[in-house]
Motif scaffolding. Sequence first.
Motif, PDB file in Angstrom:
ATOM      1  N   THR A  18     -37.441  84.473  69.520  1.00 10.19           N
ATOM      2  CA  THR A  18     -37.823  85.517  68.563  1.00 10.19           C
ATOM      3  C   THR A  18     -37.589  85.049  67.132  1.00 10.19           C
ATOM      4  OG1 THR A  18     -37.358  87.292  70.140  1.00 10.19           O
ATOM      5  CG2 THR A  18     -37.367  87.882  67.809  1.00 10.19           C
ATOM      6  N   SER A  19     -36.442  84.418  66.879  1.00 10.95           N
ATOM      7  CA  SER A  19     -36.152  83.897  65.536  1.00 10.95           C
ATOM      8  C   SER A  19     -37.127  82.789  65.174  1.00 10.95           C
ATOM      9  CB  SER A  19     -34.712  83.376  65.477  1.00 10.95           C
ATOM     10  OG  SER A  19     -33.784  84.419  65.693  1.00 10.95           O
ATOM     11  N   TRP A  20     -37.420  81.912  66.126  1.00  5.53           N
ATOM     12  CA  TRP A  20     -38.367  80.820  65.874  1.00  5.53           C
ATOM     13  C   TRP A  20     -39.740  81.370  65.511  1.00  5.53           C
ATOM     14  CZ3 TRP A  20     -43.083  79.485  67.694  1.00  5.53           C
ATOM     15  CH2 TRP A  20     -43.537  78.193  67.450  1.00  5.53           C
ATOM     16  N   THR A  21     -40.205  82.342  66.289  1.00  2.00           N
ATOM     17  CA  THR A  21     -41.537  82.891  66.046  1.00  2.00           C
ATOM     18  C   THR A  21     -41.605  83.576  64.695  1.00  2.00           C
ATOM     19  OG1 THR A  21     -41.736  83.246  68.434  1.00  2.00           O
ATOM     20  CG2 THR A  21     -43.352  84.340  67.031  1.00  2.00           C
ATOM     21  N   LYS A  22     -40.547  84.293  64.354  1.00  7.34           N
ATOM     22  CA  LYS A  22     -40.518  84.954  63.058  1.00  7.34           C
ATOM     23  C   LYS A  22     -40.529  83.920  61.930  1.00  7.34           C
ATOM     24  CE  LYS A  22     -36.747  87.198  61.937  1.00  7.34           C
ATOM     25  NZ  LYS A  22     -35.720  88.270  61.852  1.00  7.34           N
ATOM     26  N   ALA A  23     -39.757  82.842  62.098  1.00  6.36           N
ATOM     27  CA  ALA A  23     -39.730  81.795  61.074  1.00  6.36           C
ATOM     28  C   ALA A  23     -41.095  81.118  60.954  1.00  6.36           C
ATOM     29  CB  ALA A  23     -38.652  80.763  61.418  1.00  6.36           C
ATOM     30  N   CYS A  24     -41.728  80.840  62.087  1.00  2.53           N
ATOM     31  CA  CYS A  24     -43.033  80.179  62.061  1.00  2.53           C
ATOM     32  C   CYS A  24     -44.077  81.065  61.376  1.00  2.53           C
ATOM     33  CB  CYS A  24     -43.468  79.845  63.489  1.00  2.53           C
ATOM     34  SG  CYS A  24     -44.933  78.793  63.578  1.00  2.53           S
ATOM     35  N   LYS A  25     -44.057  82.348  61.682  1.00  5.90           N
ATOM     36  CA  LYS A  25     -45.018  83.260  61.069  1.00  5.90           C
ATOM     37  C   LYS A  25     -44.754  83.425  59.576  1.00  5.90           C
ATOM     38  CE  LYS A  25     -46.333  85.900  65.159  1.00  5.90           C
ATOM     39  NZ  LYS A  25     -47.781  85.634  65.034  1.00  5.90           N
ATOM     40  N   ARG A  26     -43.508  83.355  59.162  1.00  5.93           N
ATOM     41  CA  ARG A  26     -43.214  83.421  57.720  1.00  5.93           C
ATOM     42  C   ARG A  26     -43.685  82.142  57.026  1.00  5.93           C
ATOM     43  NH1 ARG A  26     -41.223  87.556  55.566  1.00  5.93           N
ATOM     44  NH2 ARG A  26     -40.759  86.484  53.616  1.00  5.93           N
ATOM     45  N   CYS A  27     -43.581  81.015  57.727  1.00  3.31           N
ATOM     46  CA  CYS A  27     -44.125  79.778  57.161  1.00  3.31           C
ATOM     47  C   CYS A  27     -45.628  79.923  56.943  1.00  3.31           C
ATOM     48  CB  CYS A  27     -43.840  78.601  58.094  1.00  3.31           C
ATOM     49  SG  CYS A  27     -42.114  78.059  58.097  1.00  3.31           S
ATOM     50  N   VAL A  28     -46.294  80.518  57.911  1.00  6.07           N
ATOM     51  CA  VAL A  28     -47.740  80.690  57.840  1.00  6.07           C
ATOM     52  C   VAL A  28     -48.129  81.651  56.727  1.00  6.07           C
ATOM     53  CG1 VAL A  28     -49.729  81.655  59.062  1.00  6.07           C
ATOM     54  CG2 VAL A  28     -48.176  80.096  60.243  1.00  6.07           C
ATOM     55  N   ALA A  29     -47.437  82.788  56.654  1.00  7.63           N
ATOM     56  CA  ALA A  29     -47.860  83.856  55.745  1.00  7.63           C
ATOM     57  C   ALA A  29     -47.261  83.747  54.354  1.00  7.63           C
ATOM     58  CB  ALA A  29     -47.495  85.224  56.340  1.00  7.63           C
ATOM     59  N   VAL A  30     -46.077  83.128  54.242  1.00  5.32           N
ATOM     60  CA  VAL A  30     -45.350  83.176  52.970  1.00  5.32           C
ATOM     61  C   VAL A  30     -44.983  81.790  52.457  1.00  5.32           C
ATOM     62  CG1 VAL A  30     -43.318  84.106  51.785  1.00  5.32           C
ATOM     63  CG2 VAL A  30     -44.409  85.444  53.591  1.00  5.32           C
ATOM     64  N   TYR A  31     -44.226  81.053  53.263  1.00  3.71           N
ATOM     65  CA  TYR A  31     -43.596  79.843  52.752  1.00  3.71           C
ATOM     66  C   TYR A  31     -44.583  78.749  52.360  1.00  3.71           C
ATOM     67  CZ  TYR A  31     -39.348  81.950  54.668  1.00  3.71           C
ATOM     68  OH  TYR A  31     -38.319  82.795  54.944  1.00  3.71           O
ATOM     69  N   PHE A  32     -45.456  78.351  53.285  1.00  3.09           N
ATOM     70  CA  PHE A  32     -46.377  77.254  52.991  1.00  3.09           C
ATOM     71  C   PHE A  32     -47.367  77.611  51.880  1.00  3.09           C
ATOM     72  CE2 PHE A  32     -45.816  75.249  57.451  1.00  3.09           C
ATOM     73  CZ  PHE A  32     -44.599  74.718  57.043  1.00  3.09           C
ATOM     74  N   PRO A  33     -48.021  78.784  51.931  1.00  5.17           N
ATOM     75  CA  PRO A  33     -48.895  79.136  50.806  1.00  5.17           C
ATOM     76  C   PRO A  33     -48.129  79.245  49.493  1.00  5.17           C
ATOM     77  CG  PRO A  33     -49.387  80.507  52.709  1.00  5.17           C
ATOM     78  CD  PRO A  33     -48.129  79.773  53.032  1.00  5.17           C
ATOM     79  N   GLY A  34     -46.894  79.763  49.560  1.00  2.00           N
ATOM     80  CA  GLY A  34     -46.095  79.867  48.341  1.00  2.00           C
ATOM     81  C   GLY A  34     -45.750  78.514  47.761  1.00  2.00           C
ATOM     82  N   GLU A  35     -45.409  77.557  48.619  1.00  5.88           N
ATOM     83  CA  GLU A  35     -45.085  76.207  48.144  1.00  5.88           C
ATOM     84  C   GLU A  35     -46.311  75.528  47.543  1.00  5.88           C
ATOM     85  OE1 GLU A  35     -42.390  74.684  47.657  1.00  5.88           O
ATOM     86  OE2 GLU A  35     -41.032  76.093  48.609  1.00  5.88           O
ATOM     87  N   LYS A  36     -47.458  75.763  48.134  1.00  6.20           N
ATOM     88  CA  LYS A  36     -48.679  75.164  47.598  1.00  6.20           C
ATOM     89  C   LYS A  36     -48.952  75.690  46.184  1.00  6.20           C
ATOM     90  CE  LYS A  36     -53.547  74.348  48.818  1.00  6.20           C
ATOM     91  NZ  LYS A  36     -54.218  74.857  47.629  1.00  6.20           N
ATOM     92  N   LYS A  37     -48.826  77.002  46.003  1.00  6.67           N
ATOM     93  CA  LYS A  37     -49.050  77.587  44.684  1.00  6.67           C
ATOM     94  C   LYS A  37     -48.022  77.084  43.682  1.00  6.67           C
ATOM     95  CE  LYS A  37     -51.167  81.860  46.405  1.00  6.67           C
ATOM     96  NZ  LYS A  37     -51.011  83.339  46.513  1.00  6.67           N
ATOM     97  N   LEU A  38     -46.766  76.984  44.110  1.00  7.32           N
ATOM     98  CA  LEU A  38     -45.720  76.504  43.202  1.00  7.32           C
ATOM     99  C   LEU A  38     -45.985  75.062  42.794  1.00  7.32           C
ATOM    100  CD1 LEU A  38     -42.970  76.968  41.818  1.00  7.32           C
ATOM    101  CD2 LEU A  38     -41.888  76.114  43.899  1.00  7.32           C
ATOM    102  N   CYS A  39     -46.338  74.233  43.755  1.00  4.01           N
ATOM    103  CA  CYS A  39     -46.595  72.821  43.467  1.00  4.01           C
ATOM    104  C   CYS A  39     -47.764  72.674  42.491  1.00  4.01           C
ATOM    105  CB  CYS A  39     -46.890  72.093  44.777  1.00  4.01           C
ATOM    106  SG  CYS A  39     -46.779  70.302  44.670  1.00  4.01           S
ATOM    107  N   GLU A  40     -48.810  73.455  42.690  1.00  2.71           N
ATOM    108  CA  GLU A  40     -49.965  73.392  41.793  1.00  2.71           C
ATOM    109  C   GLU A  40     -49.616  73.894  40.404  1.00  2.71           C
ATOM    110  OE1 GLU A  40     -52.709  75.757  43.927  1.00  2.71           O
ATOM    111  OE2 GLU A  40     -53.433  74.116  45.207  1.00  2.71           O
ATOM    112  N   ALA A  41     -48.679  74.851  40.307  1.00  3.34           N
ATOM    113  CA  ALA A  41     -48.288  75.389  39.006  1.00  3.34           C
ATOM    114  C   ALA A  41     -47.369  74.441  38.249  1.00  3.34           C
ATOM    115  CB  ALA A  41     -47.605  76.745  39.188  1.00  3.34           C
ATOM    116  N   VAL A  42     -46.505  73.721  38.965  1.00  2.00           N
ATOM    117  CA  VAL A  42     -45.559  72.805  38.312  1.00  2.00           C
ATOM    118  C   VAL A  42     -46.248  71.507  37.909  1.00  2.00           C
ATOM    119  CG1 VAL A  42     -43.446  71.453  38.638  1.00  2.00           C
ATOM    120  CG2 VAL A  42     -43.565  73.804  39.494  1.00  2.00           C
ATOM    121  N   PHE A  43     -47.208  71.062  38.702  1.00  2.00           N
ATOM    122  CA  PHE A  43     -47.884  69.792  38.427  1.00  2.00           C
ATOM    123  C   PHE A  43     -49.387  69.997  38.248  1.00  2.00           C
ATOM    124  CE2 PHE A  43     -44.211  69.004  41.162  1.00  2.00           C
ATOM    125  CZ  PHE A  43     -43.485  68.086  40.407  1.00  2.00           C
TER     126      PHE A  43
END
Length: 664
Positions: free
Chosen positions: A286-311
């Motif tokens: 359950t914890s793994w699935t929640k973490a994976c779904k947060r990566c999909v919905a929040v973490y990875f898209p958020g990191e992409k936007k941050l990286c594009e904004a910083v560089f």
Amino acid sequence: MDRKFSVKGGSGSFSNKENATSSVNFDSATAADRAKEGDALDSASDFETRLGRISGGVDSFVDSLSASRDCHIPPDVPEYYDKLVALVDGEVAKYDTGRDSGRWCRDSGNSPLLDAVGKLSRVATALTGFPTESKYSVPLSRGNSVLQRAMTFLEEEFRWLLEDSAGGGEVDHGNAAAAVPSATGKPKKQSSFCLSQENDRYVLSEPDSAHKGDEGFATYPPQIMSRLSKTATAMIAAGYDTECCQVYSIARRNAFEDSLKRTGLEKISMDDVQKLTWESLEGVITSWTKACKRCVAVYFPGEKKLCEAVFPQWTGINPGLLSNLTRGVVIQLLNFAEAVAMTKRSVEKLFKFLDMYEALRDLILVLDELFPGDASPELKSETASARRRLGRAAVGSFSDLENSIKADTGKIPVPGGAVHPLTRYVMNYLKYACGEYKDTMEQVYQEHARSDRHDEPPEPDGGGQRAPPRSPFVVQLNEVMDLLDNNLDAKSKLYKDPSLSYIFLMNNRRYIMQKIKGSAEIHALLGDTRKRAAQLRHCHKNYTWETWSKVLACLKDDGLMQGKGSVNKTVLKERFKSFNTLFEEIHKTQSTWVVSDEQLQSELRVSISAVIVPAYRSFLGRFRQYLDSGRQAEKYIKFGPEELESSIEDLFDGTPASMVRRRS
């Protein structure tokens, strides 16, 4: 920081082994200028003013250096250059105390330092290509020393900006992972299947909502975002791209890992996964699935936007940074998924396998967005491979449902012919599988079928029109239903009373029909229920004949009539006595039988009344006159038609009922 500083673009190379925090030794003239200007550098406005006065001269010097390569007459180093070196060195020394990290970052008026550093690095680049023994060697060495110290300072400030100044940004991700849409677009809830035998309900354990500490993940206040971008630009332009990217990667990886821990995800080895009980492993999944779904919905898209904004100016850097950051996280997720897929298959694991399968399916879509085309092919391939293994595990777990049905060979019949626990479990299991995971189950079985057919030669085309092949999941679903039907037929034979065996079959088949009709998804997969309805009617007919044919035989005229219209009273009395005895025995026995479906119960009672009551009323009307009135008639006629009908209403309630006698 000891490092070799190379000015890119030529063969010239300059080394400085001095400590980055040590003072730079200038010639006496420069030191004097520096002393005179020291007080003027106390404020950001003074710094900006000084920089403005010398900027034009520095820019002209850079332009003249470019022109001098053609005429081979290098210009002299102007005092503007020495002032720029002193200006940068003094400003760095002002903040680089080692006791107040981030002070410069919090001072919004000191961004001109970045402009000054940029000019200093452009001068160094412009001096590239001149001989090391030229008149530029000493000024360049002096400038490089200050530039190196400034870069060391900016590196620490960049780290502070990333690690200590994160705050609630403009984007509120909120509960983005609480109901992450799957690839089918349907919101999913992770849950575990558990059947309560008492109330015939399956209980779903739902996950916690998204961790409230992650709403501002990968977001910073606007002024910090601006400073991050400018600092990164200054470092990369000066040739410190490696240091800049390293600081960024470490800071964001640490933030990422902290966020994953807050979802409950912990690193666990493959051996430990195999040792865990299923109850413990369910929580980890359950914890793994929640973490994976947060990566999909929040973490990875958020990191992409941050990286594009910083560089924003360095688009070539972004893919590498993003790949390094996501790869470590994805590999951690995949290792656990692989370990779970290797655990022993069992029926109760199916839905957790499917939750993980869906999470990886959505992850693949996000990876395709983060790394379009042929970028990161290995990471995409490994994720797809882990998903397929989970799909095979799901197929194996669903197949265990068949094994469970086959293994249920208990010899003790269910009391009262009620719905068997196996029927309840299987139908609720299928209803949940089809209702919550229909599309996923279809996809899993399609992939599994393709894998099985991979090495098979193609079938020849007969040229005629053929019906489209049925879905592999539908085929498997029908096999499960056939097994359940056969199992119930075998269990019905455990009853010594044939009538009760038909009640048992009616109860279970009616239950199955109601579950199919009550779920649009399972009904669409299994088709119409006309065949099952016909089987139910057949059981009903057989029950009626088996139970009530002997009762009806008591109400026939055969053997009663004698010559000249007389009636054999002895036979008539035996007929009434037999009817009373048979009906009382049936009432006593079948009032304890169970028909839980109200509609089926009503249908049975109505059909029994329709068969028995009119026949009894007719028989009573024709022959009661041949019995002596008074006590003799009451001895043989125990029921009136109304009392008979009321007694029939007691049948199939599951509790013994008192017989309704004829009122005197």
